[in-house]
Design a protein around this motif. Structure first.
Motif, PDB file in Angstrom:
ATOM      1  N   HIS A 115       4.633 -21.305 -45.154  1.00  0.00           N
ATOM      2  CA  HIS A 115       4.223 -20.563 -44.100  1.00  0.00           C
ATOM      3  C   HIS A 115       5.121 -20.457 -42.928  1.00  0.00           C
ATOM      4  N   VAL A 116       5.645 -19.052 -42.504  1.00  0.00           N
ATOM      5  CA  VAL A 116       6.703 -19.024 -41.475  1.00  0.00           C
ATOM      6  C   VAL A 116       6.205 -18.230 -40.543  1.00  0.00           C
ATOM      7  N   VAL A 117       6.486 -18.759 -39.175  1.00  0.00           N
ATOM      8  CA  VAL A 117       6.119 -18.027 -37.793  1.00  0.00           C
ATOM      9  C   VAL A 117       7.325 -17.839 -37.126  1.00  0.00           C
ATOM     10  N   PRO A 118       6.987 -16.702 -36.021  1.00  0.00           N
ATOM     11  CA  PRO A 118       8.359 -16.367 -35.236  1.00  0.00           C
ATOM     12  C   PRO A 118       8.985 -17.804 -34.555  1.00  0.00           C
ATOM     13  N   GLY A 119      10.105 -17.573 -34.072  1.00  0.00           N
ATOM     14  CA  GLY A 119      10.807 -18.803 -33.522  1.00  0.00           C
ATOM     15  C   GLY A 119      10.436 -19.178 -32.348  1.00  0.00           C
ATOM     16  N   GLN A 120       9.584 -18.565 -31.439  1.00  0.00           N
ATOM     17  CA  GLN A 120       9.109 -18.699 -30.206  1.00  0.00           C
ATOM     18  C   GLN A 120       7.716 -18.978 -30.165  1.00  0.00           C
ATOM     19  N   SER A 121       7.129 -19.146 -31.363  1.00  0.00           N
ATOM     20  CA  SER A 121       5.546 -19.326 -31.606  1.00  0.00           C
ATOM     21  C   SER A 121       5.203 -20.560 -30.569  1.00  0.00           C
ATOM     22  N   PRO A 122       4.111 -20.687 -30.142  1.00  0.00           N
ATOM     23  CA  PRO A 122       3.392 -21.744 -29.183  1.00  0.00           C
ATOM     24  C   PRO A 122       3.254 -22.588 -30.396  1.00  0.00           C
ATOM     25  N   HIS A 123       2.927 -24.107 -29.464  1.00  0.00           N
ATOM     26  CA  HIS A 123       2.590 -25.240 -30.403  1.00  0.00           C
ATOM     27  C   HIS A 123       1.780 -25.346 -31.477  1.00  0.00           C
ATOM     28  N   ASP A 124       0.446 -24.751 -30.875  1.00  0.00           N
ATOM     29  CA  ASP A 124      -0.729 -24.784 -31.620  1.00  0.00           C
ATOM     30  C   ASP A 124      -0.462 -23.777 -33.079  1.00  0.00           C
ATOM     31  N   LEU A 125       0.254 -22.695 -32.835  1.00  0.00           N
ATOM     32  CA  LEU A 125       0.472 -21.890 -34.200  1.00  0.00           C
ATOM     33  C   LEU A 125       1.462 -22.452 -34.962  1.00  0.00           C
ATOM     34  N   ALA A 126       2.547 -23.099 -34.483  1.00  0.00           N
ATOM     35  CA  ALA A 126       3.545 -23.640 -35.115  1.00  0.00           C
ATOM     36  C   ALA A 126       3.039 -24.937 -35.919  1.00  0.00           C
ATOM     37  N   GLN A 127       2.135 -25.519 -35.466  1.00  0.00           N
ATOM     38  CA  GLN A 127       1.415 -26.753 -35.915  1.00  0.00           C
ATOM     39  C   GLN A 127       0.543 -26.102 -37.163  1.00  0.00           C
ATOM     40  N   VAL A 128      -0.427 -25.040 -37.072  1.00  0.00           N
ATOM     41  CA  VAL A 128      -1.052 -24.625 -38.067  1.00  0.00           C
ATOM     42  C   VAL A 128      -0.164 -24.258 -39.253  1.00  0.00           C
ATOM     43  N   ALA A 129       1.089 -23.830 -39.039  1.00  0.00           N
ATOM     44  CA  ALA A 129       1.974 -23.279 -40.279  1.00  0.00           C
ATOM     45  C   ALA A 129       2.492 -24.577 -40.580  1.00  0.00           C
ATOM     46  N   MET A 130       2.946 -25.417 -39.900  1.00  0.00           N
ATOM     47  CA  MET A 130       3.714 -26.546 -40.496  1.00  0.00           C
ATOM     48  C   MET A 130       2.852 -27.329 -41.508  1.00  0.00           C
ATOM     49  N   GLU A 131       1.455 -27.496 -40.860  1.00  0.00           N
ATOM     50  CA  GLU A 131       0.618 -28.336 -41.746  1.00  0.00           C
ATOM     51  C   GLU A 131       0.302 -27.736 -42.842  1.00  0.00           C
ATOM     52  N   ARG A 132       0.089 -26.410 -43.071  1.00  0.00           N
ATOM     53  CA  ARG A 132      -0.202 -25.461 -44.070  1.00  0.00           C
ATOM     54  C   ARG A 132       0.902 -25.747 -45.152  1.00  0.00           C
ATOM     55  N   SER A 133       2.380 -25.642 -44.703  1.00  0.00           N
ATOM     56  CA  SER A 133       3.046 -25.627 -45.489  1.00  0.00           C
ATOM     57  C   SER A 133       3.404 -26.925 -46.168  1.00  0.00           C
ATOM     58  N   ILE A 134       2.914 -28.112 -45.560  1.00  0.00           N
ATOM     59  CA  ILE A 134       2.792 -29.596 -46.259  1.00  0.00           C
ATOM     60  C   ILE A 134       1.694 -29.328 -47.287  1.00  0.00           C
ATOM     61  N   ARG A 135       0.610 -28.848 -46.982  1.00  0.00           N
ATOM     62  CA  ARG A 135      -0.335 -28.659 -48.279  1.00  0.00           C
ATOM     63  C   ARG A 135       0.133 -27.776 -49.069  1.00  0.00           C
ATOM     64  N   TRP A 136       0.681 -26.786 -48.870  1.00  0.00           N
ATOM     65  CA  TRP A 136       1.224 -26.018 -49.883  1.00  0.00           C
ATOM     66  C   TRP A 136       2.368 -26.552 -50.823  1.00  0.00           C
ATOM     67  N   LEU A 137       3.129 -27.392 -50.087  1.00  0.00           N
ATOM     68  CA  LEU A 137       3.911 -28.068 -50.586  1.00  0.00           C
ATOM     69  C   LEU A 137       3.380 -28.990 -51.929  1.00  0.00           C
ATOM     70  N   GLU A 138       2.514 -29.881 -51.481  1.00  0.00           N
ATOM     71  CA  GLU A 138       1.779 -30.599 -52.808  1.00  0.00           C
ATOM     72  C   GLU A 138       1.341 -29.778 -53.866  1.00  0.00           C
ATOM     73  N   ARG A 139       0.838 -28.497 -53.447  1.00  0.00           N
ATOM     74  CA  ARG A 139       0.499 -27.563 -54.749  1.00  0.00           C
ATOM     75  C   ARG A 139       1.759 -27.216 -55.676  1.00  0.00           C
ATOM     76  N   CYS A 140       2.773 -26.862 -54.456  1.00  0.00           N
ATOM     77  CA  CYS A 140       4.124 -26.418 -55.320  1.00  0.00           C
ATOM     78  C   CYS A 140       4.677 -27.330 -56.215  1.00  0.00           C
TER      79      CYS A 140
END
Length: 390
Positions: A152-177
């Protein structure tokens, strides 16, 4: 028993200078000396360049894109043609990006859910869905040596909360990958490249705590052949990008290659190598070539400028690319102004050669123990011109 990617791939650091490394990344389609710039063949073609051009200029690994190839001509078709290597007649290593950046850039055309992303094709508007599992199957069909997780990719200047949501989803998706990737290694042994390496992607925007959390969580999911660093060069300031590379460098294992995704301007490559990065890719050299911009050791220039109209010198003195050893700025400018396709090709060839050769220079400096001085002098010279094209 599942094939072991660790046995088919390897990474050896042959020399280190501060945090910069010179190494060799071994793959099923041959070794890659690092640091290395990978030309981008999004649609199984580095725009305007033949695979033989890439071999002659010294490229050893290239990149293609799962999103674009899924839509056209289709990953199943490419598989029936023997996989990407045979389809495009490139016999060295290939890496495929999962398409995460492309999917998430379709603002207004996509819907993000935990299951995956539903989106409209930019080609014909057809409804498509990418999930971690489907992307693994697409990349299996394409047959690259290294495949990237769906993230899950977000814009470079994304606020902390949005970047955290995307980062944590990326980890969950990594497990499925990872689960699907391991299943395919066993259940699909006749894929074009039977043993592939799956790289996870460190996310977290420009927030140091999220980058640290991402790097640590990824290592908790599995033992990886290498690591991607994503979500940079997507709108954030360059000092922020460099700061995040410092953070990630301290967290990732030193015995595995690091791939900085989508970064390809000369100064960023040098700064990245200084921070422990081994692999880079970017569409910039060919995209810039098509718009008339070219790299030099003192900054970027535009071939459209009238000052080159009667200039008999090459694009870059001392450059050994096929454009610089044969043609003048005056001739290439004429081609560009006259809208001759050869002009776009020559500038693209020069720009790709420039970055590949730059990484050879960086490697040599690391091997000689002179990287810190070399990089300092190179960056000072590159930034010295006040007339560089932005």
């Amino acid at each position: 028993m599942s094939p072991d990617p660790q046995a088919a791939f390897g990474f050896e650091t042959t020399q280190q200078c501060a945090r910069a490394r010179a190494g060799v990344f071994s793959t099923p389609h041959g070794p890659v000396e690092t640091p290395q710039f990978m030309p981008v063949g999004t649609l199984a073609s580095v725009k305007s360049l033949d695979p033989d051009d890439l071999t002659r200029l010294g490229a050893t690994m290239i990149l293609s894109n799962a999103y674009h190839l899924r839509l056209r001509p289709g990953d199943e078709l490419i598989r029936t043609m023997g996989g990407l290597h045979r389809f495009m007649q490139w016999h060295g290593p290939v890496l495929t990006d999962s398409g995460g950046f492309q999917v998430f850039s379709l603002e207004g055309l996509r819907k993000i859910q935990e299951e995956g992303v539903e989106f409209r094709s930019h080609l014909d508007g057809s409804l498509q869905q990418f999930t971690p599992e489907s992307v693994m199957r697409i990349e299996r069909n394409l047959g690259a040596d290294v495949i990237m997780q769906f993230d899950h990719v977000v814009p470079g200047q994304s606020p902390h909360d949005l970047a955290q949501v995307a980062m944590e989803r990326s980890i969950r998706w990594l497990e499925r990958c990872r689960t699907e990737f391991q299943r395919l290694l066993v259940d699909d042994p006749n894929a074009p490249t039977p043993v592939q390496a799956l790289f996870p992607i460190v996310q977290g925007g420009i927030h140091a705590d999220l980058r640290v959390a991402s790097a640590r969580a990824i290592q908790g999911v599995g033992d990886w052949v290498g690591y991607g660093i994503g979500g940079l060069s997507v709108g954030e300031a360059k000092p922020d990008m460099y700061a995040m590379l410092d953070v990630v460098d301290a967290e990732l294992p030193t015995d595995r290659p690091r791939y900085l995704m989508g970064v390809g301007f000369p100064e960023d490559l040098v700064e990245g190598v200084a921070r422990g990065v081994d692999l880079f890719d970017c569409v910039a050299p060919t995209r810039m070539g098509r718009t008339g911009a070219f790299f030099t050791s003192t900054g970027r220039r535009s071939i459209k400028n009238a000052q080159w109209r009667t200039d008999p010198t090459p694009l870059e003195e001392g450059c050994q690319c096929a454009a610089c050893t044969r043609f003048s700025k005056a001739y290439i400018r004429h081609l560009f102004i006259a809208e001759e396709i050869l002009g776009l090709r020559l500038l693209s060839l020069h720009n790709v050669h420039f970055l590949v050769a730059l990484m050879r220079e960086a490697r040599a400096a690391v091997m000689n123990g002179t990287f810190e001085g070399w990089s300092r002098d190179w960056l000072a010279r590159y930034h010295s011109s006040k007339t560089a094209t932005p």
